[in-house]
Design a protein around this motif. Structure first.
Motif, PDB file in Angstrom:
ATOM      1  N   LYS A  69      41.479   7.470  15.469  1.00  0.00           N
ATOM      2  CA  LYS A  69      40.943   8.049  16.695  1.00  0.00           C
ATOM      3  C   LYS A  69      39.538   7.500  16.948  1.00  0.00           C
ATOM      4  O   LYS A  69      38.831   7.162  16.007  1.00  0.00           O
ATOM      5  CB  LYS A  69      40.889   9.581  16.583  1.00  0.00           C
ATOM      6  CG  LYS A  69      42.263  10.249  16.597  1.00  0.00           C
ATOM      7  CD  LYS A  69      42.903  10.233  17.980  1.00  0.00           C
ATOM      8  CE  LYS A  69      44.230  10.963  18.016  1.00  0.00           C
ATOM      9  NZ  LYS A  69      44.840  10.965  19.359  1.00  0.00           N
ATOM     10  N   PRO A  70      39.142   7.426  18.226  1.00  0.00           N
ATOM     11  CA  PRO A  70      39.891   7.699  19.445  1.00  0.00           C
ATOM     12  C   PRO A  70      41.017   6.680  19.623  1.00  0.00           C
ATOM     13  O   PRO A  70      40.930   5.562  19.142  1.00  0.00           O
ATOM     14  CB  PRO A  70      38.843   7.561  20.554  1.00  0.00           C
ATOM     15  CG  PRO A  70      37.518   7.568  19.875  1.00  0.00           C
ATOM     16  CD  PRO A  70      37.742   7.017  18.521  1.00  0.00           C
ATOM     17  N   HIS A  71      42.060   7.071  20.372  1.00  0.00           N
ATOM     18  CA  HIS A  71      43.203   6.198  20.595  1.00  0.00           C
ATOM     19  C   HIS A  71      43.379   6.011  22.100  1.00  0.00           C
ATOM     20  O   HIS A  71      43.763   6.943  22.812  1.00  0.00           O
ATOM     21  CB  HIS A  71      44.459   6.801  19.970  1.00  0.00           C
ATOM     22  CG  HIS A  71      45.646   5.890  20.014  1.00  0.00           C
ATOM     23  ND1 HIS A  71      46.890   6.279  19.551  1.00  0.00           N
ATOM     24  CD2 HIS A  71      45.793   4.603  20.438  1.00  0.00           C
ATOM     25  CE1 HIS A  71      47.738   5.269  19.691  1.00  0.00           C
ATOM     26  NE2 HIS A  71      47.103   4.258  20.236  1.00  0.00           N
ATOM     27  N   ILE A  72      43.106   4.804  22.564  1.00  0.00           N
ATOM     28  CA  ILE A  72      43.164   4.486  23.988  1.00  0.00           C
ATOM     29  C   ILE A  72      44.433   3.688  24.274  1.00  0.00           C
ATOM     30  O   ILE A  72      44.747   2.721  23.580  1.00  0.00           O
ATOM     31  CB  ILE A  72      41.934   3.665  24.428  1.00  0.00           C
ATOM     32  CG1 ILE A  72      40.634   4.346  23.961  1.00  0.00           C
ATOM     33  CG2 ILE A  72      41.952   3.457  25.941  1.00  0.00           C
ATOM     34  CD1 ILE A  72      40.450   5.747  24.462  1.00  0.00           C
ATOM     35  N   GLY A  73      45.172   4.087  25.302  1.00  0.00           N
ATOM     36  CA  GLY A  73      46.375   3.375  25.710  1.00  0.00           C
ATOM     37  C   GLY A  73      46.115   2.498  26.928  1.00  0.00           C
ATOM     38  O   GLY A  73      45.463   2.917  27.885  1.00  0.00           O
ATOM     39  N   LEU A  74      46.604   1.266  26.873  1.00  0.00           N
ATOM     40  CA  LEU A  74      46.558   0.349  28.009  1.00  0.00           C
ATOM     41  C   LEU A  74      47.991   0.084  28.473  1.00  0.00           C
ATOM     42  O   LEU A  74      48.897  -0.009  27.643  1.00  0.00           O
ATOM     43  CB  LEU A  74      45.879  -0.972  27.624  1.00  0.00           C
ATOM     44  CG  LEU A  74      44.486  -0.883  27.000  1.00  0.00           C
ATOM     45  CD1 LEU A  74      43.966  -2.282  26.662  1.00  0.00           C
ATOM     46  CD2 LEU A  74      43.513  -0.164  27.926  1.00  0.00           C
ATOM     47  N   ILE A  75      48.183  -0.055  29.775  1.00  0.00           N
ATOM     48  CA  ILE A  75      49.524  -0.204  30.348  1.00  0.00           C
ATOM     49  C   ILE A  75      49.644  -1.540  31.072  1.00  0.00           C
ATOM     50  O   ILE A  75      48.813  -1.870  31.922  1.00  0.00           O
ATOM     51  CB  ILE A  75      49.817   0.922  31.369  1.00  0.00           C
ATOM     52  CG1 ILE A  75      49.641   2.308  30.740  1.00  0.00           C
ATOM     53  CG2 ILE A  75      51.204   0.750  31.980  1.00  0.00           C
ATOM     54  CD1 ILE A  75      50.689   2.679  29.751  1.00  0.00           C
ATOM     55  N   ALA A  76      50.689  -2.303  30.737  1.00  0.00           N
ATOM     56  CA  ALA A  76      51.018  -3.530  31.475  1.00  0.00           C
ATOM     57  C   ALA A  76      52.502  -3.500  31.841  1.00  0.00           C
ATOM     58  O   ALA A  76      53.340  -3.176  30.992  1.00  0.00           O
ATOM     59  CB  ALA A  76      50.701  -4.766  30.644  1.00  0.00           C
ATOM     60  N   GLU A  77      52.826  -3.836  33.071  1.00  0.00           N
ATOM     61  CA  GLU A  77      54.212  -3.800  33.546  1.00  0.00           C
ATOM     62  C   GLU A  77      54.792  -5.213  33.577  1.00  0.00           C
ATOM     63  O   GLU A  77      54.133  -6.161  34.009  1.00  0.00           O
ATOM     64  CB  GLU A  77      54.258  -3.155  34.936  1.00  0.00           C
ATOM     65  CG  GLU A  77      53.837  -1.694  34.880  1.00  0.00           C
ATOM     66  CD  GLU A  77      53.464  -1.078  36.203  1.00  0.00           C
ATOM     67  OE1 GLU A  77      53.363   0.158  36.278  1.00  0.00           O
ATOM     68  OE2 GLU A  77      53.260  -1.835  37.181  1.00  0.00           O
ATOM     69  N   LEU A  78      56.040  -5.344  33.144  1.00  0.00           N
ATOM     70  CA  LEU A  78      56.639  -6.650  32.906  1.00  0.00           C
ATOM     71  C   LEU A  78      57.480  -7.176  34.060  1.00  0.00           C
ATOM     72  O   LEU A  78      57.669  -8.392  34.180  1.00  0.00           O
ATOM     73  CB  LEU A  78      57.527  -6.583  31.656  1.00  0.00           C
ATOM     74  CG  LEU A  78      56.845  -6.215  30.335  1.00  0.00           C
ATOM     75  CD1 LEU A  78      57.893  -6.017  29.247  1.00  0.00           C
ATOM     76  CD2 LEU A  78      55.853  -7.298  29.931  1.00  0.00           C
ATOM     77  N   ASP A  79      58.010  -6.312  34.891  1.00  0.00           N
ATOM     78  CA  ASP A  79      59.095  -6.714  35.784  1.00  0.00           C
ATOM     79  C   ASP A  79      58.616  -7.289  37.111  1.00  0.00           C
ATOM     80  O   ASP A  79      57.478  -7.100  37.535  1.00  0.00           O
ATOM     81  CB  ASP A  79      60.041  -5.543  36.034  1.00  0.00           C
ATOM     82  CG  ASP A  79      59.353  -4.345  36.664  1.00  0.00           C
ATOM     83  OD1 ASP A  79      58.163  -4.108  36.374  1.00  0.00           O
ATOM     84  OD2 ASP A  79      59.995  -3.622  37.455  1.00  0.00           O
ATOM     85  N   ALA A  80      59.548  -7.998  37.765  1.00  0.00           N
ATOM     86  CA  ALA A  80      59.352  -8.526  39.110  1.00  0.00           C
ATOM     87  C   ALA A  80      60.249  -7.745  40.078  1.00  0.00           C
ATOM     88  O   ALA A  80      60.907  -6.781  39.679  1.00  0.00           O
ATOM     89  CB  ALA A  80      59.688 -10.007  39.131  1.00  0.00           C
ATOM     90  N   ILE A  81      60.267  -8.181  41.335  1.00  0.00           N
ATOM     91  CA  ILE A  81      61.053  -7.497  42.361  1.00  0.00           C
ATOM     92  C   ILE A  81      61.741  -8.537  43.226  1.00  0.00           C
ATOM     93  O   ILE A  81      61.174  -9.622  43.463  1.00  0.00           O
ATOM     94  CB  ILE A  81      60.144  -6.577  43.220  1.00  0.00           C
ATOM     95  CG1 ILE A  81      60.975  -5.686  44.145  1.00  0.00           C
ATOM     96  CG2 ILE A  81      59.116  -7.372  44.002  1.00  0.00           C
ATOM     97  CD1 ILE A  81      60.169  -4.582  44.809  1.00  0.00           C
ATOM     98  N   PRO A  82      62.959  -8.298  43.718  1.00  0.00           N
ATOM     99  CA  PRO A  82      63.617  -9.283  44.582  1.00  0.00           C
ATOM    100  C   PRO A  82      62.782  -9.589  45.822  1.00  0.00           C
ATOM    101  O   PRO A  82      62.357  -8.675  46.529  1.00  0.00           O
ATOM    102  CB  PRO A  82      64.933  -8.599  44.958  1.00  0.00           C
ATOM    103  CG  PRO A  82      65.199  -7.650  43.843  1.00  0.00           C
ATOM    104  CD  PRO A  82      63.852  -7.151  43.425  1.00  0.00           C
ATOM    105  N   THR A  83      62.529 -10.872  46.058  1.00  0.00           N
ATOM    106  CA  THR A  83      61.730 -11.299  47.205  1.00  0.00           C
ATOM    107  C   THR A  83      62.308 -12.610  47.711  1.00  0.00           C
ATOM    108  O   THR A  83      61.955 -13.691  47.235  1.00  0.00           O
ATOM    109  CB  THR A  83      60.251 -11.491  46.812  1.00  0.00           C
ATOM    110  OG1 THR A  83      59.805 -10.387  46.021  1.00  0.00           O
ATOM    111  CG2 THR A  83      59.370 -11.608  48.043  1.00  0.00           C
ATOM    112  N   ILE A  84      63.201 -12.529  48.673  1.00  0.00           N
ATOM    113  CA  ILE A  84      63.872 -13.720  49.188  1.00  0.00           C
ATOM    114  C   ILE A  84      62.854 -14.648  49.856  1.00  0.00           C
ATOM    115  O   ILE A  84      62.045 -14.218  50.679  1.00  0.00           O
ATOM    116  CB  ILE A  84      64.975 -13.327  50.191  1.00  0.00           C
ATOM    117  CG1 ILE A  84      66.070 -12.525  49.473  1.00  0.00           C
ATOM    118  CG2 ILE A  84      65.576 -14.553  50.859  1.00  0.00           C
ATOM    119  CD1 ILE A  84      67.117 -11.944  50.394  1.00  0.00           C
TER     120      ILE A  84
END
Length: 425
Positions: A69-84
């Motif tokens: 402790k202290p314990h800090i969380g970081l968030i990263a998103e992996l995905d993409a989205i359909p975009t013609i």
């Protein structure tokens, strides 16, 4: 100490840009981010960071620590989205990083490498976990329903599954960032809120017959759908401005052939609101309207419903920490505060259980989710944002009063068992 962290980020500048280019050109949809995962893991292990845990097809996490402790969380998103039409789209499913998620990944990794050096040298004390989350975009529903049926995942969204699996339980707070499009008036934003939503699939069932010779023998499912769309439009005048309700959808099946009365019509929609209570009530109103509009002309309406994401309310005390770390890099007039965005994200679900923020950043050209989105200011997107983030984490690890203030004002909104029950209802 912050200046030392900034220098470490600058040291890896060229490596980060190369990683960013590779990821932007490797877009994959949620729970399919196989190449993305491999690229990131290879980069991390080359810098002495071992993979701690993997989950839900493509999600994983890494931790750096010299204390619990202290314990800090970081968030990263992996995905993409359909975009013609996007020049970097995946030809198999039109996936593209028009959402900017690949930029989050690089920014979070840059911050982590700077923090790692400081923690390894005992200049900082604490623990930081970077969660690489799959499937933030609420799309590809049929594929994900099959994953749920096969018990590979519990829910549609990546963070939803991680919450159910208690993956975030040990962190004191979570920090996240998301692209906000081109720089116009504001360079960054803090304290913005997001709407919640429910996904609905209305299946109108009528009776086919020859459209010219025997229309009286048919029951027009498209007419039932049109009648419902009128009722939906009339309901809009009852919406409270403060809730910023939105109802929007598309007809994904409008009939089979022009010469036959349509017997099967499918309308898919989102119902959005900043108020969870309003969201539930409006959802029921729309279901009742659809069924009775169908009954009015002798048709039927079956409704499939999937609970989407909860409204996102930023943790104000945690946002204040990030805001202070923006000021060395930008004029305060270029920081937007308290925006109400009718977009949604599964970060809203996480904010039910942990003090959580998502700050916005510019540095793009084109439209978010559009075929023309590109990174136009890489130093802002990858360098400045990393320094804001790493400065915020340093404050949280070195001054206990920040976390004490955050914890004193935060109250979880429900238990995980209640959350599961809601999603399954």
């Amino acid at each position: 100490m912050k200046e030392l962290a900034y220098a470490i980020i600058d040291k890896y500048h060229d490596e980060f840009l190369e990683l960013a280019d590779t990821l932007f050109k490797t877009p994959e949809l949620g729970y399919k981010e196989v190449k993305t995962k491999q690229i990131i893991q290879t980069f991390l292990t080359s810098h002495g960071i071992q993979i701690e845990k993997e989950y839900f097809q493509t999600g994983f996490q890494v931790t750096i620590a010299n204390a619990d402790k202290p314990h800090i969380g970081l968030i990263a998103e992996l995905d993409a989205i359909p975009t013609i039409g996007h020049p970097c789209s995946n030809p198999l499913d039109n996936a593209a990083h028009s959402c900017g998620h690949s930029t989050q990944v690089v920014m979070m990794i840059a911050s982590l490498l700077a923090l790692k050096e400081l923690i390894d040298e005992n200049k900082l004390t604490g623990k930081v976990t970077l969660f690489f989350c799959p499937a933030e975009e609420f799309i590809d529903i049929e594929y994900r329903k099959q994953l749920i049926e096969n018990k590979t995942i519990y829910a549609i969204g990546g963070k939803q599954n991680m919450i159910i699996d208690h993956i975030f339980d040990d962190v004191d707070c979570c920090l996240h960032a998301h692209g906000m499009g081109e720089f116009r008036k504001y360079r960054f934003n803090v304290k913005s809120s997001l709407a919640g939503f429910i996904y609905k699939k209305y299946h109108f069932e009528g009776k086919a017959s020859h459209a010219a010779m025997a229309p009286s023998e048919g029951i027009n499912a498209l007419s039932a759908c049109n009648l419902f769309l009128q009722a939906q439009a009339m309901l809009r005048e009852t919406f409270l401005d403060s809730d910023m309700n939105r109802v929007h959808g598309i007809i994904t099946n409008g009939g089979d052939v022009v010469n036959s009365i349509p017997s099967d019509v499918v309308y898919e929609a989102y119902v959005r609101s900043f108020s969870t209570t309003t969201l539930m009530n409006l959802n029921d109103q729309l279901s009742n309207a659809a069924k009775h509009c169908a009954y009015a002309i002798g048709a039927k309406c079956e409704i499939e419903e999937i609970k989407g994401y909860f409204p996102f309310n930023q943790d104000i005390a945690l946002s204040d920490v990030v805001y202070q770390n923006m000021l060395p890099f930008v004029n305060p007039l270029e920081i937007q505060t308290d925006e109400k965005s009718v977009a949604s994200g599964d970060i809203g679900d996480l904010s039910l259980f942990k003090p959580t923020i998502q700050f916005g950043y510019t540095g793009f050209k084109g439209t978010m989710h559009g075929k023309n989105l590109e990174v136009s200011e890489p130093d802002v997107v990858y360098n400045t944002t990393s320094k804001i983030l790493v400065g915020s984490v340093i404050d949280l690890l070195t001054d206990s009063s920040y976390l004490e203030n955050i914890h004193s004002s935060f109250r979880p909104q429900m238990t995980i068992d209640e959350y599961i029950k809601y999603l399954e209802s």
